[in-house]
Scaffold this motif. Structure first.
Motif, short mmCIF file in Angstrom:
data_model
loop_
_atom_site.label_atom_id
_atom_site.label_comp_id
_atom_site.label_asym_id
_atom_site.label_seq_id
_atom_site.Cartn_x
_atom_site.Cartn_y
_atom_site.Cartn_z
N PHE A 82 -14.17 23.75 -4.53
CA PHE A 82 -13.13 24.49 -5.80
C PHE A 82 -12.72 24.22 -6.32
N PHE A 83 -11.68 23.69 -5.05
CA PHE A 83 -10.29 23.24 -5.09
C PHE A 83 -11.03 22.14 -5.73
N ASP A 84 -11.31 20.81 -4.99
CA ASP A 84 -11.48 19.64 -5.53
C ASP A 84 -10.99 19.25 -6.77
N PRO A 85 -11.86 19.72 -7.87
CA PRO A 85 -11.90 19.15 -9.42
C PRO A 85 -10.87 19.64 -10.02
N ILE A 86 -9.91 21.17 -9.15
CA ILE A 86 -8.35 21.58 -9.71
C ILE A 86 -7.69 20.56 -9.00
N PHE A 87 -7.77 19.92 -8.16
CA PHE A 87 -6.55 19.43 -8.04
C PHE A 87 -6.75 17.75 -8.67
N ASP A 88 -8.09 16.96 -8.74
CA ASP A 88 -8.21 16.30 -9.58
C ASP A 88 -7.24 16.53 -11.23
N PHE A 89 -7.49 17.58 -12.04
CA PHE A 89 -7.01 18.17 -12.43
C PHE A 89 -5.27 18.69 -12.95
N ILE A 90 -4.69 18.23 -11.87
CA ILE A 90 -3.41 19.85 -11.19
C ILE A 90 -2.52 17.90 -11.50
N PHE A 91 -2.54 16.79 -10.47
CA PHE A 91 -2.08 15.70 -10.57
C PHE A 91 -1.51 14.83 -11.66
N PRO A 92 -2.48 14.78 -12.28
CA PRO A 92 -1.97 14.41 -13.57
C PRO A 92 -0.66 14.81 -14.36
N LEU A 93 -0.82 16.59 -14.13
CA LEU A 93 -0.35 17.02 -14.90
C LEU A 93 1.29 16.88 -14.47
N PHE A 94 1.28 16.65 -13.35
CA PHE A 94 2.33 16.82 -12.20
C PHE A 94 3.12 15.66 -13.04
N MET A 95 2.73 14.30 -12.56
CA MET A 95 3.32 13.49 -13.57
C MET A 95 3.66 13.46 -14.47
N PHE A 96 2.63 14.21 -15.15
CA PHE A 96 3.11 14.71 -17.06
C PHE A 96 4.70 14.99 -16.51
N LEU A 97 4.80 16.35 -15.87
CA LEU A 97 6.23 17.44 -15.90
C LEU A 97 7.24 16.85 -15.02
N ILE A 98 7.19 15.52 -14.38
CA ILE A 98 7.73 14.80 -13.56
C ILE A 98 8.69 14.27 -14.82
N LEU A 99 7.69 13.22 -15.03
CA LEU A 99 8.54 12.76 -16.22
C LEU A 99 9.25 13.32 -17.67
N PHE A 100 8.99 14.80 -17.63
CA PHE A 100 8.94 14.79 -19.14
C PHE A 100 10.11 15.45 -17.82
N VAL A 101 10.49 16.40 -17.24
CA VAL A 101 12.08 16.61 -16.82
C VAL A 101 12.84 15.59 -16.39
N THR A 102 12.37 14.39 -16.15
CA THR A 102 13.19 13.04 -15.85
C THR A 102 13.59 12.54 -17.26
N PHE A 103 13.06 12.68 -18.15
CA PHE A 103 13.30 12.12 -19.28
C PHE A 103 14.56 12.80 -20.29
N CYS A 104 14.37 14.22 -20.26
CA CYS A 104 15.39 14.95 -20.36
C CYS A 104 16.66 14.97 -19.77
N LYS A 105 16.90 13.80 -18.65
CA LYS A 105 18.44 13.92 -18.78
C LYS A 105 18.91 12.15 -18.93
N VAL A 106 17.53 11.84 -19.86
CA VAL A 106 18.09 10.38 -19.86
C VAL A 106 18.06 9.80 -21.76
N ASP A 107 19.60 9.14 -21.81
CA ASP A 107 20.32 8.47 -22.82
C ASP A 107 19.36 8.10 -23.97
N PHE A 108 18.45 8.57 -24.51
CA PHE A 108 17.76 7.64 -24.94
C PHE A 108 18.90 6.11 -25.60
#
Length: 319
Positions: free
Chosen positions: A38-64
């Motif tokens: 049950f959890f296997d496809p859920i984790f496959d979906f969550i991982f790219p979402l984590f990557m997305f959120l990590i970058l979003f939070v990181t970019f919020c601190k960047v001086d473009f």
């Protein structure tokens, strides 16, 4: 409080251990078999979402406004290109097949893979230049998007996709993970200032998001190893080669950065790879067993990151 302090100081190894233990519990406990499925496809979906959120939070601190290429970007990028082409040349020149081909393919994925999206997070924790690292993350991903469609059809001529299809597929995945969160972060930073302040006020948010995602990708790596048909000796050989490559890339990156006063930045840029992406391209284009290479690389690079973070804390405490 001691437990909380321990978890903060050793987030990366704790995350890897948690991912390994949880996978083994669910995989080898018959009662939990349905839960694991049950959890296997859920984790496959969550991982790219984590990557997305990590970058979003990181970019919020960047001086473009300060995002521009610098000299060390060129030399680190050249290392990625030159050594990828050398390995492809070895495969073609010697007509490698079987286990020898898998070994070189596993090495290739560890080099041709782009700079990790979390490299900017670790660089910031180590006191490096977040903006410079973020800029190179884009450069490295673009290099990978160009190299993979050129090199992999030469290694595996039976691929069903054309050059343009391969190039566009990889570029699309890179854009979803890399460009979209950057655009959203730019919008939030300039037009949603209150929300932006709330995000950046949470200390080390992107780092702990990376820790959570590391548990998932470690569990996935253990899964690939457990389901492999290869001998233990061959898997250990792939793991050792991954360790050697990891040390070489971190050392070469730091050596390049030393000339430009960017030892931390260049070391992380060349040594810390997007192993999740590397595993995907190995499964898509090469022998699936070659994905064990970048899978083991996850362990080695995060051990090195943990040592670097420990050394940074030790030096800060002395000050």
């Amino acid at each position: 409080m001691d437990i909380i302090r321990f978890l903060k100081n050793w987030t990366l190894p704790v995350s890897m251990a948690a991912g390994t233990i949880l996978y083994l519990i669910f995989a080898y406990t018959p009662v939990l078999e349905h839960a694991a499925n049950f959890f296997d496809p859920i984790f496959d979906f969550i991982f790219p979402l984590f990557m997305f959120l990590i970058l979003f939070v990181t970019f919020c601190k960047v001086d473009f406004k300060k995002m521009r290429p610098v000299k060390w970007h060129l030399w680190v990028g050249m290392f990625q290109v030159i050594f990828s082409l050398i390995l492809v040349g070895i495969i073609l020149a010697f007509g490698l097949k079987g286990n020898k081909l898998i070994l070189v393919e596993s090495m290739l994925t560890c080099i041709i893979g782009p700079c990790a999206v979390a490299a900017a997070v670790v660089t910031e924790k180590l006191g490096g230049n977040l903006t410079s690292m973020t800029t190179y993350t884009f450069i490295s991903n673009f290099i990978t998007a160009m190299l993979v469609p050129v090199c992999f059809p030469l290694i595996n001529p039976d691929l069903s996709m054309s050059f343009i299809q391969s190039f566009l597929l990889i570029l699309y995945k890179v854009c979803i993970i890399l460009v979209v969160p950057m655009i959203l972060a730019y919008i939030v930073k300039h037009y949603m200032r209150h929300f932006h302040q709330q995000i950046i006020s949470v200390k080390d948010l992107s780092f702990y998001l990376w820790g959570a995602s590391l548990s998932i990708v470690t569990g996935t790596t253990v899964k690939h190893i457990c389901h492999s048909d290869a001998t233990v000796g061959f898997l250990l050989l792939i793991a050792v080669l991954g360790l050697i490559l990891c040390i070489i890339q971190f050392a070469c990156g730091k050596g390049i950065g030393a000339y430009y006063g960017s030892t931390i930045d260049a070391g992380q840029a060349l040594g810390q790879k997007n192993t999740a992406f590397a595993i995907w391209i190995a499964y898509t284009y090469l022998n699936p067993l070659s994905s064990v290479g970048p899978g083991c690389y996850i362990l080695w690079q995060n051990i090195i990151n943990s040592i670097e973070l420990w050394d940074k804390r030790r030096k800060d405490e002395k000050k």
